[in-house]
Design an enzyme around this catalytic site. Structure first.
Site, mmCIF file in Angstrom:
data_model
loop_
_atom_site.group_PDB
_atom_site.id
_atom_site.type_symbol
_atom_site.label_atom_id
_atom_site.label_comp_id
_atom_site.label_asym_id
_atom_site.label_seq_id
_atom_site.Cartn_x
_atom_site.Cartn_y
_atom_site.Cartn_z
ATOM 1 N N SER A 5 0.858 -1.277 -0.089
ATOM 2 C CA SER A 5 -0.098 -0.088 -0.110
ATOM 3 C C SER A 5 0.790 1.258 0.072
ATOM 4 C CB SER A 5 -0.886 0.135 1.185
ATOM 5 O OG SER A 5 -0.006 -0.138 2.305
ATOM 6 N N GLY A 42 -1.619 -4.190 0.727
ATOM 7 C CA GLY A 42 -2.086 -5.460 1.573
ATOM 8 C C GLY A 42 -1.163 -6.662 1.083
ATOM 9 N N ASN A 71 3.689 -5.470 5.545
ATOM 10 C CA ASN A 71 2.443 -6.109 5.925
ATOM 11 C C ASN A 71 2.861 -7.503 6.679
ATOM 12 O OD1 ASN A 71 0.608 -4.616 5.040
ATOM 13 N ND2 ASN A 71 0.966 -5.049 2.910
ATOM 14 N N ASP A 152 -5.197 7.015 10.154
ATOM 15 C CA ASP A 152 -4.780 5.594 10.430
ATOM 16 C C ASP A 152 -3.511 5.415 10.993
ATOM 17 O OD1 ASP A 152 -3.009 5.272 8.078
ATOM 18 O OD2 ASP A 152 -4.243 3.649 7.237
ATOM 19 N N HIS A 155 -0.635 4.750 7.088
ATOM 20 C CA HIS A 155 -0.238 5.189 5.548
ATOM 21 C C HIS A 155 -0.027 6.856 5.726
ATOM 22 C CE1 HIS A 155 -2.901 1.519 5.325
ATOM 23 N NE2 HIS A 155 -1.685 1.360 4.304
#
Length: 177
Positions: A5, A42, A71, A152, A155
């Site tokens: 991402s 992801g 991830n 979040d 990111h």
């Protein structure tokens, strides 16, 4: 570009992520390369490893940038498996005639000091072992969470993207000669 991402413009307007900025930089520098961004939000190293052979066959890249592992770490996956996947992606790319740029990552402290240290060391070790160029930490300089990150807090936002490019470009530029 094989990433997650952070390279797939998650939560950003299209064309504003660091990979898009890199593509513009390559054009400004009048390099004869075209950039293929095969990043998926992801994505894990296992997913990247599975997708890589078809991407190499389709695009025949001269340089492969691997920005994966974050991830895996955030999910607490086995570092041995993550390292094995990264090692295999590097070896496969080199065997196909491509130079490799490995982009390192760090984890939030809540995964424990030992796991976090071994995670960072994994990228350093692979860079040395496989003799590939390494960007130690894609998010270097993005210490102010509120200023540089989306709500979040994982990111990076649009303001952070040029800094991320600045972390990668000097290393990648040396590979273009």
């Amino acid at each position: 570009m094989l990433g997650d991402s952070l390279s797939a413009e998650y939560g950003l307007p299209r064309g504003t992520g660091w990979v898009s900025l890199l593509d513009k930089q390559l054009k400004t520098e009048k390099t004869p390369l075209s950039l293929i961004n095969a990043s998926i939000s992801g994505e894990t190293t296992a997913g990247g490893r599975a997708r890589l052979p078809a991407l190499l066959e389709q695009h025949k890249p001269s340089i492969v940038v691997i920005e994966l592992g974050g991830n895996d770490g955030l999910r607490g996956l086995s570092l041995a498996a993550t390292q094995s996947n990264l090692r295999e992606m590097i070896s496969t790319s080199v065997a196909d005639g491509a130079k490799v740029l490995l982009i390192g990552m760090r984890l939030p402290p809540n995964y424990g000091v030992d796991y976090s240290k071994r995670f960072v060391a994994m990228f350093q070790g692979l860079g040395r072992e496989k003799s590939v160029k390494l960007v130690p930490f894609l998010l270097e300089g993005l210490d102010d969470t509120e200023q540089y990150f989306q709500p979040d807090r994982i990111h990076p936002n649009q303001k952070a993207q040029p800094i991320m490019l600045d972390n990668v470009w000097p290393v990648l530029r040396t590979m273009l000669k």
